[in-house]
Scaffold this active site. Structure first.
Site: not given
Ligand code: BV8
Ligand code: ZN
Length: 253
Positions: A117, A133, A162, A201-202, A227, A245
């Site tokens: 974001v 997101h 607002c 990077g995810t 990654n 990356a």
């Molecule tokens: C929803 C925005 C339903 C805000 C974020 C199955 C199906 C559907 C949903 C779910 C499901 N199981 C569980 C769920 C619920 C949930 C979910 O997934 N939970 C997880 C924790 C299990 N999902 C949701 O709630 C989603 N909504 O499903 O709604 C619905 C449908 C209809 C009506 C009502 C409801 C919404 C999910 C979005 C949440 N918002 N962010 C903000 O940013 O503040 S999520 C957050 O995690 C960020 O967006 C982030 O991008 C995202 C994923 O994390 P990563 O980007 O992967 O970051 P992370 O730190 O984990 O990893 C970094 C990686 O980079 C590592 O692997 C590391 O090794 C690597 N790395 C580090 N340095 C480098 C590198 N790689 C390369 N180069 C480098 N230099």
């Molecule tokens: Zn308003």
């Protein structure tokens, strides 16, 4: 390991992926917080992911905002300030160049799908970023629903209001909230067409975004994981390029 080529970003795997990108008619790149790590923005999971004593999972939710809008806005205001100071890194820039190279090549498509974001893909020159997101640089009014760009860092008052008097929230997708329909539909369509699907990077732990990599494989795309650490996609990926990356992506051009 399946038949993945785990290259510590070795020349062979890079060359094979470079060739595949030259030949593929449709390419998708899915990015996560890791692509912004080299720009100094902490990732969500792992040691750097904490802010004060909170994990993102505790703050990125409607319940947390309901409970303490000021605390959630302090976190977002901090991230906005960090993102403003951050610069797109070589990884962001390489993806913008890859997009131009593929699209200018004619009759091919490149789709960048991001979970981030922070706005760094836009600043790197990527032209069509599907933001699954949302975007830190937009607010949404909880009363009248108005979505507005706001570049102020720091924000003059927390939580911001607002003009209608309603409470503003960041226009991002929190846990438990649905993804923006338009971006999601386009991301799924591009994924089903993709011949090469880059996962960059995810941790591939947040759904439904992470599910796109599984969809791509089912649609017979060749998946490449870039990654610094192992992910659960590695075992079924065609290529696993271990490293930052910002170092690997420019070598794919
Ligand atoms: C929803 C925005 C339903 C805000 C974020 C199955 C199906 C559907 C949903 C779910 C499901 N199981 C569980 C769920 C619920 C949930 C979910 O997934 N939970 C997880 C924790 C299990 N999902 C949701 O709630 C989603 N909504 O499903 O709604 C619905 C449908 C209809 C009506 C009502 C409801 C919404 C999910 C979005 C949440 N918002 N962010 C903000 O940013 O503040 S999520 C957050 O995690 C960020 O967006 C982030 O991008 C995202 C994923 O994390 P990563 O980007 O992967 O970051 P992370 O730190 O984990 O990893 C970094 C990686 O980079 C590592 O692997 C590391 O090794 C690597 N790395 C580090 N340095 C480098 C590198 N790689 C390369 N180069 C480098 N230099
Ligand atoms: Zn308003």
């Amino acid at each position: 390991m399946g038949d993945s080529q785990v290259g510590c970003a070795d020349g062979e795997a890079i060359w094979a992926l470079h060739r595949a990108l030259e030949d593929a008619k449709d390419v998708v790149a899915l990015t996560g917080a890791g692509i912004s790590a080299e720009s100094g923005i902490p990732v969500f999971r792992g040691p750097g992911g904490l802010w004060r004593t909170y994990s993102p999972l505790q703050l990125a939710s409607p319940e947390a905002f309901e409970r303490d809008p000021r605390l959630v806005w302090e976190w977002y205001d901090w991230r906005r300030q960090l993102s403003r100071k951050a610069k797109p890194n070589a990884g962001h820039i390489a993806l913008a160049q890859l997009e131009r190279k593929i699209i200018d090549g004619g009759a091919r498509s490149f789709t960048l799908v991001s979970q981030n974001v922070d706005g760094l893909h836009d600043r790197a020159g990527s032209r069509n970023v599907l933001k699954l997101h949302g975007d830190l640089w937009f607010t949404r009014c909880t009363a009248c629903g108005e979505v507005k760009r706001n570049d102020q860092t720091p924000l003059p008052e927390l939580p911001p209001k607002c003009k209608c008097g309603g409470l503003l929230r960041p226009n991002v997708v929190w846990f438990g909230e649905p993804l923006p329909q338009d971006a999601w539909t386009q991301a799924v369509e591009a994924t089903c067409r993709a011949r090469v699907f880059l996962v960059i990077g995810t941790s591939a732990t947040v759904f439904p975004a992470a599910g796109l990599a599984h969809e791509a494989r089912q649609a017979k795309a060749k998946v490449a994981v870039i990654n610094t650490e192992a992910t659960e996609l590695d075992s079924t990926a065609a290529w696993v390029l271990r490293g930052p990356a910002g170092e690997i992506l420019p070598r794919l051009l």
